[in-house]
Motif scaffolding. Structure first.
Motif, PDB file in Angstrom:
ATOM      1  N   ILE A 154      24.492  43.735  38.228  1.00  0.00           N
ATOM      2  CA  ILE A 154      24.664  44.473  39.487  1.00  0.00           C
ATOM      3  C   ILE A 154      26.124  44.860  39.684  1.00  0.00           C
ATOM      4  CG2 ILE A 154      24.570  44.247  42.010  1.00  0.00           C
ATOM      5  CD1 ILE A 154      22.087  42.420  41.483  1.00  0.00           C
ATOM      6  N   ALA A 155      27.024  43.924  39.430  1.00  0.00           N
ATOM      7  CA  ALA A 155      28.456  44.161  39.664  1.00  0.00           C
ATOM      8  C   ALA A 155      29.016  45.265  38.770  1.00  0.00           C
ATOM      9  CB  ALA A 155      29.231  42.864  39.455  1.00  0.00           C
ATOM     10  N   ARG A 156      28.487  45.391  37.570  1.00  0.00           N
ATOM     11  CA  ARG A 156      28.963  46.441  36.664  1.00  0.00           C
ATOM     12  C   ARG A 156      28.735  47.833  37.254  1.00  0.00           C
ATOM     13  NH1 ARG A 156      26.516  43.013  32.491  1.00  0.00           N
ATOM     14  NH2 ARG A 156      28.222  41.931  31.481  1.00  0.00           N
ATOM     15  N   LYS A 157      27.784  47.956  38.156  1.00  0.00           N
ATOM     16  CA  LYS A 157      27.469  49.247  38.779  1.00  0.00           C
ATOM     17  C   LYS A 157      28.158  49.423  40.130  1.00  0.00           C
ATOM     18  CE  LYS A 157      22.943  49.156  36.640  1.00  0.00           C
ATOM     19  NZ  LYS A 157      22.818  50.201  35.702  1.00  0.00           N
ATOM     20  N   SER A 158      28.924  48.417  40.551  1.00  0.00           N
ATOM     21  CA  SER A 158      29.607  48.492  41.841  1.00  0.00           C
ATOM     22  C   SER A 158      31.114  48.592  41.637  1.00  0.00           C
ATOM     23  CB  SER A 158      29.258  47.274  42.703  1.00  0.00           C
ATOM     24  OG  SER A 158      29.866  46.126  42.183  1.00  0.00           O
ATOM     25  N   VAL A 159      31.827  48.643  42.742  1.00  0.00           N
ATOM     26  CA  VAL A 159      33.285  48.767  42.706  1.00  0.00           C
ATOM     27  C   VAL A 159      33.944  47.487  42.205  1.00  0.00           C
ATOM     28  CG1 VAL A 159      35.319  49.186  44.132  1.00  0.00           C
ATOM     29  CG2 VAL A 159      33.217  50.457  44.558  1.00  0.00           C
ATOM     30  N   LYS A 160      33.433  46.329  42.626  1.00  0.00           N
ATOM     31  CA  LYS A 160      34.052  45.050  42.271  1.00  0.00           C
ATOM     32  C   LYS A 160      33.115  44.230  41.399  1.00  0.00           C
ATOM     33  CE  LYS A 160      37.466  43.483  45.271  1.00  0.00           C
ATOM     34  NZ  LYS A 160      37.882  42.464  46.191  1.00  0.00           N
ATOM     35  N   ILE A 161      33.565  43.915  40.199  1.00  0.00           N
ATOM     36  CA  ILE A 161      32.738  43.126  39.283  1.00  0.00           C
ATOM     37  C   ILE A 161      32.657  41.658  39.714  1.00  0.00           C
ATOM     38  CG2 ILE A 161      34.541  42.489  37.623  1.00  0.00           C
ATOM     39  CD1 ILE A 161      32.327  43.254  35.465  1.00  0.00           C
ATOM     40  N   THR A 162      33.469  41.267  40.668  1.00  0.00           N
ATOM     41  CA  THR A 162      33.491  39.867  41.099  1.00  0.00           C
ATOM     42  C   THR A 162      32.500  39.554  42.224  1.00  0.00           C
ATOM     43  OG1 THR A 162      35.328  40.351  42.591  1.00  0.00           O
ATOM     44  CG2 THR A 162      35.884  39.530  40.386  1.00  0.00           C
ATOM     45  N   GLU A 163      31.815  40.549  42.759  1.00  0.00           N
ATOM     46  CA  GLU A 163      30.836  40.292  43.829  1.00  0.00           C
ATOM     47  C   GLU A 163      29.572  39.681  43.225  1.00  0.00           C
ATOM     48  OE1 GLU A 163      31.764  40.547  47.067  1.00  0.00           O
ATOM     49  OE2 GLU A 163      33.633  41.024  46.066  1.00  0.00           O
ATOM     50  N   THR A 164      28.988  38.719  43.924  1.00  0.00           N
ATOM     51  CA  THR A 164      27.796  38.027  43.426  1.00  0.00           C
ATOM     52  C   THR A 164      26.762  37.913  44.545  1.00  0.00           C
ATOM     53  OG1 THR A 164      28.806  35.892  43.927  1.00  0.00           O
ATOM     54  CG2 THR A 164      29.070  36.705  41.697  1.00  0.00           C
ATOM     55  N   PRO A 165      25.895  38.906  44.674  1.00  0.00           N
ATOM     56  CA  PRO A 165      24.928  38.873  45.776  1.00  0.00           C
ATOM     57  C   PRO A 165      23.815  37.836  45.626  1.00  0.00           C
ATOM     58  CG  PRO A 165      24.559  40.786  44.387  1.00  0.00           C
ATOM     59  CD  PRO A 165      25.817  40.131  43.892  1.00  0.00           C
TER      60      PRO A 165
END
Length: 117
Positions: free
Chosen positions: A61-72
């Motif tokens: 998921i993070a690879r497709k967002s602005v921040k790779i460090t987010e963990t939903p």
């Protein structure tokens, strides 16, 4: 680096995240008692510093967002709030999922944080 954080009635905090993908440790020294969830303790998701399904899903998921460090996604049963008395030292692997829990109004938390790469 070393930072001093004084949180007073912080009711909105960053969600679950990792700090980076490399081996990073943080040492927290509580300078106030943080013995209730109301104080907004540091919170860690046990076992998430290791490869596994939550790490892989969050990375995808993070690879497709602005921040790779987010963990939903985090396993709720593995969330551990770190409650401790003033002077307690907590050492944490920051490649695991973590966050600060929001405080209730009129609650405080002061912590000294040292980061090691």
């Amino acid at each position: 680096n070393i930072n001093l954080y004084h949180n007073d009635s912080i009711t909105k905090t960053r969600g679950f995240h990792i700090d980076d993908m490399s081996n990073t440790l943080k040492a927290f020294i509580y300078l106030t008692d943080v013995d209730y969830l109301s104080n907004g303790p540091y919170c860690y998701v046990s076992g998430t510093h290791k490869p596994g399904p939550y790490r892989e899903a969050n990375l995808a998921i993070a690879r497709k967002s602005v921040k790779i460090t987010e963990t939903p996604y985090a396993p709720v049963s593995s969330i551990v709030p770190v409650l401790a008395k003033k002077g307690s030292l907590v050492i944490s692997d920051q490649t695991g999922i973590h966050r600060g829990i929001p405080q209730k109004e009129n609650f405080k938390r002061t912590v000294l944080v040292a980061r090691y790469n």
